[in-house]
Design a protein around this motif. Sequence first.
Motif, short mmCIF file in Angstrom:
data_model
loop_
_atom_site.label_atom_id
_atom_site.label_comp_id
_atom_site.label_asym_id
_atom_site.label_seq_id
_atom_site.Cartn_x
_atom_site.Cartn_y
_atom_site.Cartn_z
N GLU A 107 0.82 -1.21 0.00
CA GLU A 107 0.00 0.00 0.00
C GLU A 107 0.86 1.26 0.00
N LEU A 108 1.93 1.26 0.79
CA LEU A 108 2.81 2.43 0.85
C LEU A 108 3.53 2.65 -0.49
N GLU A 109 4.03 1.56 -1.09
CA GLU A 109 4.69 1.67 -2.40
C GLU A 109 3.71 2.17 -3.45
N LEU A 110 2.49 1.67 -3.40
CA LEU A 110 1.47 2.09 -4.36
C LEU A 110 1.17 3.58 -4.22
N GLN A 111 1.08 4.07 -3.00
CA GLN A 111 0.84 5.50 -2.79
C GLN A 111 1.98 6.34 -3.34
#
Length: 115
Positions: A5-9
């Motif tokens: 989720e953090l990488e996607l953001q």
Amino acid sequence: MAFSELELQRCERDLNAFLAKRRPPPSIRNELDVVYRIDKQNIEIVEIRPDWRDPSMVRARPFARITYVRSGAYWKLYWIRASLKWHSYAPQATTRHLSEALDVIDRDEHGCFFG
């Protein structure tokens, strides 16, 4: 393996900054637009426009692909040739950060992405 989720953001932040510079004005986006698609660790930059023979049909044509190689912690940049096959972007095939790959696409020094 897909992005966390953090990488996607982080990816979406960089991609939205890129699109803010490259998308056409809102008044013509029904005739031409540039968007991105994320699938697992692949990001495609896509041109969207009506088909020239049948304007009721909308065509999406990817013109750049950026793939994250987790084992090496780098991004690989590809462009699509007229044969519709993806080729490594030889002048700068890898970058450490997505934003660097997007800068290479934005500069398009060899006319591979925007012509």
